[in-house]
Motif scaffolding. Structure first.
Motif, PDB file in Angstrom:
ATOM      1  N   ASN A 196       0.820  -1.206   0.000  1.00 41.63           N
ATOM      2  CA  ASN A 196       0.000   0.000   0.000  1.00 41.63           C
ATOM      3  C   ASN A 196       0.861   1.265   0.000  1.00 41.63           C
ATOM      4  N   ASP A 197       0.608   2.138  -0.967  1.00 41.19           N
ATOM      5  CA  ASP A 197       1.240   3.458  -0.976  1.00 41.19           C
ATOM      6  C   ASP A 197       0.205   4.543  -1.299  1.00 41.19           C
TER       7      ASP A 197
ATOM      8  N   PHE B 186      -3.248   4.543   0.683  1.00 41.60           N
ATOM      9  CA  PHE B 186      -4.053   4.794   1.881  1.00 41.60           C
ATOM     10  C   PHE B 186      -3.171   4.989   3.100  1.00 41.60           C
ATOM     11  N   GLU B 187      -3.710   5.728   4.054  1.00 43.18           N
ATOM     12  CA  GLU B 187      -2.995   5.948   5.309  1.00 43.18           C
ATOM     13  C   GLU B 187      -2.831   4.640   6.080  1.00 43.18           C
ATOM     14  N   ASP B 188      -3.852   3.788   6.036  1.00 45.55           N
ATOM     15  CA  ASP B 188      -3.785   2.486   6.698  1.00 45.55           C
ATOM     16  C   ASP B 188      -4.881   1.601   6.123  1.00 45.55           C
ATOM     17  N   ILE B 189      -4.727   0.301   6.266  1.00 46.59           N
ATOM     18  CA  ILE B 189      -5.722  -0.671   5.800  1.00 46.59           C
ATOM     19  C   ILE B 189      -5.988  -1.650   6.930  1.00 46.59           C
ATOM     20  N   ALA B 190      -7.263  -1.859   7.246  1.00 50.18           N
ATOM     21  CA  ALA B 190      -7.668  -2.836   8.251  1.00 50.18           C
ATOM     22  C   ALA B 190      -8.642  -3.815   7.608  1.00 50.18           C
ATOM     23  N   ALA B 191      -8.790  -4.983   8.206  1.00 56.79           N
ATOM     24  CA  ALA B 191      -9.665  -6.016   7.661  1.00 56.79           C
ATOM     25  C   ALA B 191     -10.750  -6.366   8.666  1.00 56.79           C
ATOM     26  N   VAL B 192     -11.933  -6.733   8.139  1.00 55.22           N
ATOM     27  CA  VAL B 192     -13.058  -7.167   8.961  1.00 55.22           C
ATOM     28  C   VAL B 192     -13.735  -8.331   8.251  1.00 55.22           C
ATOM     29  N   SER B 193     -14.103  -9.348   9.013  1.00 57.92           N
ATOM     30  CA  SER B 193     -14.727 -10.532   8.429  1.00 57.92           C
ATOM     31  C   SER B 193     -16.236 -10.353   8.361  1.00 57.92           C
TER      32      SER B 193
END
Length: 214
Positions: A161-162, A164-171
């Protein structure tokens, strides 16, 4: 102060409609009788004198309307009379009344439901920090635009990733059972990565958030 007193007087007159109607009728008939007497003294018969007096007054209905207009708050008086007429008509047709009330109830309920959904999804911002900058990323696989992303792909996206500030995941949500003090409760649960809540700017009400080191 004088204007407020005038408004109060007009409102008092408005809600004493029956008494006001009687006063108008008595006043109108008094003036009418005086005109009839004048015509009869001029040599006209009683019937002709009354006819000409009514013509001069412009008719009973129009005279009453003119007196109502001078009393003020004509629109409110008219609205109250219309409401009363509508209520009497509905009382005479109970089947139509029940159908109309049911239709209005269903229509208002559907409109409220649509507005609630639109308000939550389109109008009201999400209750998170910088909600306008949040995006949902999905994987397109086999014609499915919302395919569940595999953990390996998520880790590749996060590493490369370049943008987004951060990436999180959710199921996806799934059923779970919580047991405490011998009592069990079923609820919907989702698994998230350790940076999910910090990304949204959410703090726990009690305790602390979990970290990726645990």
């Amino acid at each position: 102060m004088r204007k407020l007193r005038g408004i109060a007087v007009r409102l008092g007159r408005l809600f004493s409609a029956a008494r006001r109607e009687r006063e108008w009728k008595a006043e109108f008939e008094s003036h009418l009788e005086m005109h009839i007497e004048d015509k009869m003294r001029a040599g006209l018969s009683a019937e002709e004198a009354r006819r000409q007096a009514l013509i001069a007054f412009g008719g009973l209905a129009s005279t009453k309307d003119s007196m109502r207009d001078q009393a003020g708050f004509v629109w409110l008086d008219t609205a109250l009379r219309d409401i009363g007429y509508a209520l009497r008509a509905l009382r005479r047709s109970p089947a139509f009344t029940a159908t109309a009330i049911l239709s209005l109830t269903l229509g208002l309920g559907a409109s409220l439901a649509v507005f609630t959904v639109a308000d939550n999804l389109l109008i009201r911002p999400l209750p998170y920090r910088d909600a306008s900058r949040l995006l949902m990323i999905w994987e397109n696989h086999g014609g499915d635009d919302h395919n569940v992303v595999s953990p390996a792909n998520y880790l590749d996206w996060k590493r490369q990733n370049d943008v987004f500030e951060d990436i999180a995941a959710v199921s996806p949500a799934r059923s779970a059972i919580l047991t405490r003090n011998g009592r069990a409760e079923e609820f919907l649960a989702q698994s998230v990565t350790a940076n999910f809540f910090p990304l949204l700017g959410v703090q726990p009400v009690r305790g602390r958030l979990f970290t990726g080191k645990e």
